[in-house]
Design an enzyme around this catalytic site. Structure first.
Site, mmCIF file in Angstrom:
data_model
loop_
_atom_site.group_PDB
_atom_site.id
_atom_site.type_symbol
_atom_site.label_atom_id
_atom_site.label_comp_id
_atom_site.label_asym_id
_atom_site.label_seq_id
_atom_site.Cartn_x
_atom_site.Cartn_y
_atom_site.Cartn_z
ATOM 1 N NE ARG A 101 -65.371 53.552 0.633
ATOM 2 C CZ ARG A 101 -65.962 52.630 -0.108
ATOM 3 N NH1 ARG A 101 -65.402 52.211 -1.205
ATOM 4 N NH2 ARG A 101 -67.129 52.141 0.249
ATOM 5 C CG ASP A 125 -66.236 43.766 5.423
ATOM 6 O OD1 ASP A 125 -66.498 44.918 5.038
ATOM 7 O OD2 ASP A 125 -66.763 42.750 4.925
ATOM 8 C CE1 TYR A 177 -71.269 40.829 -0.785
ATOM 9 C CE2 TYR A 177 -72.506 40.202 1.164
ATOM 10 C CZ TYR A 177 -72.187 41.135 0.205
ATOM 11 O OH TYR A 177 -72.787 42.358 0.213
ATOM 12 N NE ARG A 233 -70.194 49.164 5.158
ATOM 13 C CZ ARG A 233 -69.923 48.895 3.884
ATOM 14 N NH1 ARG A 233 -69.491 49.808 3.071
ATOM 15 N NH2 ARG A 233 -70.093 47.675 3.428
ATOM 16 N NE ARG A 286 -59.129 51.345 2.370
ATOM 17 C CZ ARG A 286 -58.492 51.088 1.252
ATOM 18 N NH1 ARG A 286 -57.181 51.107 1.209
ATOM 19 N NH2 ARG A 286 -59.163 50.780 0.158
HETATM 20 O O1 CP3 Z 1 -68.403 52.042 10.065
HETATM 21 C C1 CP3 Z 1 -68.870 50.902 10.066
HETATM 22 O O2 CP3 Z 1 -70.049 50.635 9.768
HETATM 23 C C2 CP3 Z 1 -67.995 49.759 10.554
HETATM 24 C C3 CP3 Z 1 -67.322 48.985 9.578
HETATM 25 C C4 CP3 Z 1 -68.068 48.151 8.550
HETATM 26 C C5 CP3 Z 1 -67.541 47.959 7.250
HETATM 27 N N1 CP3 Z 1 -68.302 47.030 6.607
HETATM 28 C C6 CP3 Z 1 -66.337 48.620 6.719
HETATM 29 C C7 CP3 Z 1 -66.097 48.643 5.269
HETATM 30 C C8 CP3 Z 1 -69.221 47.377 8.635
HETATM 31 C C9 CP3 Z 1 -70.216 47.257 9.782
HETATM 32 C C10 CP3 Z 1 -69.354 46.659 7.404
HETATM 33 C C11 CP3 Z 1 -70.423 45.687 7.140
HETATM 34 C C12 CP3 Z 1 -70.539 45.089 5.812
HETATM 35 N N2 CP3 Z 1 -69.535 44.736 4.951
HETATM 36 C C13 CP3 Z 1 -71.763 44.680 5.223
HETATM 37 C C14 CP3 Z 1 -73.115 44.749 5.880
HETATM 38 C C15 CP3 Z 1 -73.698 46.103 5.850
HETATM 39 C C16 CP3 Z 1 -74.236 46.502 4.522
HETATM 40 O O3 CP3 Z 1 -73.634 47.406 3.927
HETATM 41 O O4 CP3 Z 1 -75.238 45.942 4.113
HETATM 42 C C17 CP3 Z 1 -71.470 44.141 3.962
HETATM 43 C C18 CP3 Z 1 -72.464 43.616 2.965
HETATM 44 C C19 CP3 Z 1 -70.056 44.169 3.799
HETATM 45 C C20 CP3 Z 1 -69.256 43.642 2.665
HETATM 46 C C21 CP3 Z 1 -68.458 44.682 1.985
HETATM 47 N N3 CP3 Z 1 -67.367 45.317 2.540
HETATM 48 C C22 CP3 Z 1 -68.631 45.193 0.674
HETATM 49 C C23 CP3 Z 1 -69.710 44.741 -0.293
HETATM 50 C C24 CP3 Z 1 -67.622 46.136 0.469
HETATM 51 C C25 CP3 Z 1 -67.341 46.876 -0.813
HETATM 52 C C26 CP3 Z 1 -68.353 47.910 -1.081
HETATM 53 C C27 CP3 Z 1 -67.975 49.195 -0.437
HETATM 54 O O5 CP3 Z 1 -68.802 49.756 0.292
HETATM 55 O O6 CP3 Z 1 -66.830 49.590 -0.675
HETATM 56 C C28 CP3 Z 1 -66.875 46.243 1.664
HETATM 57 C C29 CP3 Z 1 -65.725 47.137 1.915
HETATM 58 C C30 CP3 Z 1 -65.793 48.021 3.132
HETATM 59 N N4 CP3 Z 1 -66.195 47.602 4.380
HETATM 60 C C31 CP3 Z 1 -65.398 49.378 3.217
HETATM 61 C C32 CP3 Z 1 -65.587 49.777 4.541
HETATM 62 C C33 CP3 Z 1 -65.278 51.135 5.141
HETATM 63 C C34 CP3 Z 1 -64.793 50.199 2.088
HETATM 64 C C35 CP3 Z 1 -63.382 49.765 1.972
HETATM 65 C C36 CP3 Z 1 -62.388 50.819 1.586
HETATM 66 O O7 CP3 Z 1 -61.945 51.629 2.423
HETATM 67 O O8 CP3 Z 1 -61.966 50.805 0.409
#
Ligand code: CP3
Length: 345
Positions: free
Chosen positions: A27, A72, A152, A23, A36
């Site tokens: 943010r 994602d 999910y 990640r 964003r």
């Molecule tokens: O920088 C990176 O790692 C690359 C991008 C990336 C994102 N999500 C961007 C993202 C990657 C590799 C993921 C993987 C992901 N997404 C996982 C597996 C990794 C883990 O955390 O276990 C999962 C379970 C998700 C599903 C997901 N996406 C959730 C549950 C959420 C909401 C929770 C949160 O962290 O906000 C997201 C949103 C998300 N994916 C964001 C980002 C940067 C935040 C979105 C925003 O900018 O508002």
């Protein structure tokens, strides 16, 4: 290009251990928040120039040795027709959750090149953006494991316990197997398409495999992960598997055809090395919360992590995603500590 990350992932001798953070594009960076502020999350994922910009940000601003594509894991169930939406403050949800065989019938196997072609475009654009840096780094592509995507998809969003998925796994394992197989088929096309577009390694995220005992993980989740990894074998790109809450699954994870196992922060890497054996590259596993504490303590913990992982190939990372509350200076301090102390292994 700096190929430190790729050489370590293949288990070759390197001058120091590479470092990146799960990640890492996100943010905690003001520069990400500025992008964003203009577009919603899914629009960002679907706009190759913006994907390239935010994927490169942590390379430029924090100094990591690899980039991970901004996308994602939930884009795959979205392409199956589940209707992904991100409501501000609520996290992800699906308009059409799938909870039984009739639900599977409402999904359709997409032409991945069409439904997810925007991801492949983003990879090509991002590779060009990385190549323009003074010191280019490799690009990691990724996908969720079928079990984690099913968590999910059945729940219709996030949860801590995923009762719909677990109930289905006991009530009708053959029906659930059909859903997992469908997700697996699409994921194989998806990761092969990513490699063809320019992804130089693939990481599979199994965020919710830890809900299962080792016996149930081997039966329900593992065959699908193995099938995706086997499909990638011919491409030659390093394959990484991350499983959260999975200390008890490590003997099974070590049986997967993956070069790299990414370990969460609950298991010392010395212990992981003992269980996984000498053939695996380990990735991880600083507690991401440690980046919220003082820098001198963070440096001490990073040094200890490097010590624990000595004796075999190691890609330094966090044990899970970086917190959005992290000060960028602390992310930089972590990366700097690895660059100063991460040699020789
Ligand atoms: O920088 C990176 O790692 C690359 C991008 C990336 C994102 N999500 C961007 C993202 C990657 C590799 C993921 C993987 C992901 N997404 C996982 C597996 C990794 C883990 O955390 O276990 C999962 C379970 C998700 C599903 C997901 N996406 C959730 C549950 C959420 C909401 C929770 C949160 O962290 O906000 C997201 C949103 C998300 N994916 C964001 C980002 C940067 C935040 C979105 C925003 O900018 O508002």
């Amino acid at each position: 290009m700096s190929d430190l990350f790729l050489r370590e992932a293949r288990g070759e001798a390197t001058e120091r251990r590479p470092v990146w953070m799960m990640r890492q594009a996100g943010r905690y960076l003001a520069e990400y928040r500025a992008v964003r502020a203009e577009v919603d999350f899914l629009t960002l994922c679907r706009t190759p120039d913006l994907v390239a910009e935010v994927t490169v940000q942590p390379v430029r601003l924090v100094g990591v040795d690899a980039a991970i594509l901004f996308a994602d894991i939930l884009l795959v169930p979205d392409a199956l027709g589940a209707g992904l939406q991100f409501v501000q403050g609520d996290g992800p949800s699906f308009r059409n959750p799938v909870r039984d065989r009739a639900g599977i019938g409402r999904l359709a196997k997409p032409d991945v090149g069409k439904a997810l072609g925007y991801v492949f475009d983003a990879i090509r654009t991002t590779r060009r953006a990385l190549a323009a840096l003074p010191d280019p780094v490799p690009l990691i592509g990724f996908a969720g494991t079928p079990w984690t995507l099913a968590a999910y998809l059945t729940q219709g969003g996030g949860s801590q316990t995923y009762p719909h998925l677990l109930a289905w796994s006991y009530r009708d394992p053959e029906g659930l197997e059909r859903l997992l197989s469908l997700i697996t088929d699409v994921t194989i096309d998806y990761v092969l398409g990513q490699v063809e577009a320019g992804a130089q390694a693939i990481q599979l995220f199994d965020t919710w495999g830890g809900l299962l005992s080792e016996e149930r993980w081997r039966g329900l989740a593992m065959p699908h992960v193995a099938r995706i990894l086997e499909a990638l074998a011919g491409t030659g790109v390093p394959r990484i598997v991350f499983a959260r809450g999975s200390a008890h699954l490590l003997p099974a994870l070590a049986d997967l055809p993956a070069e790299v196992l990414s370990i969460d922060w609950t298991l010392p890497l010395s212990e992981a090395r003992r269980i996984a054996g000498p053939g695996k590259v380990l990735q991880g596993n600083l507690d991401p919360a440690a980046l919220l504490g003082p820098v001198d303590e963070l440096e001490r913990l990073t040094a200890r992590l490097l010590e624990e992982a000595a004796g075999g190939p190691h890609i330094v990372n966090l044990g899970h995603g970086i917190f959005k509350q992290t000060a960028p200076d602390h992310a930089r301090a972590f990366v700097r500590a690895v660059k100063e102390l991460g040699q020789p292994r």
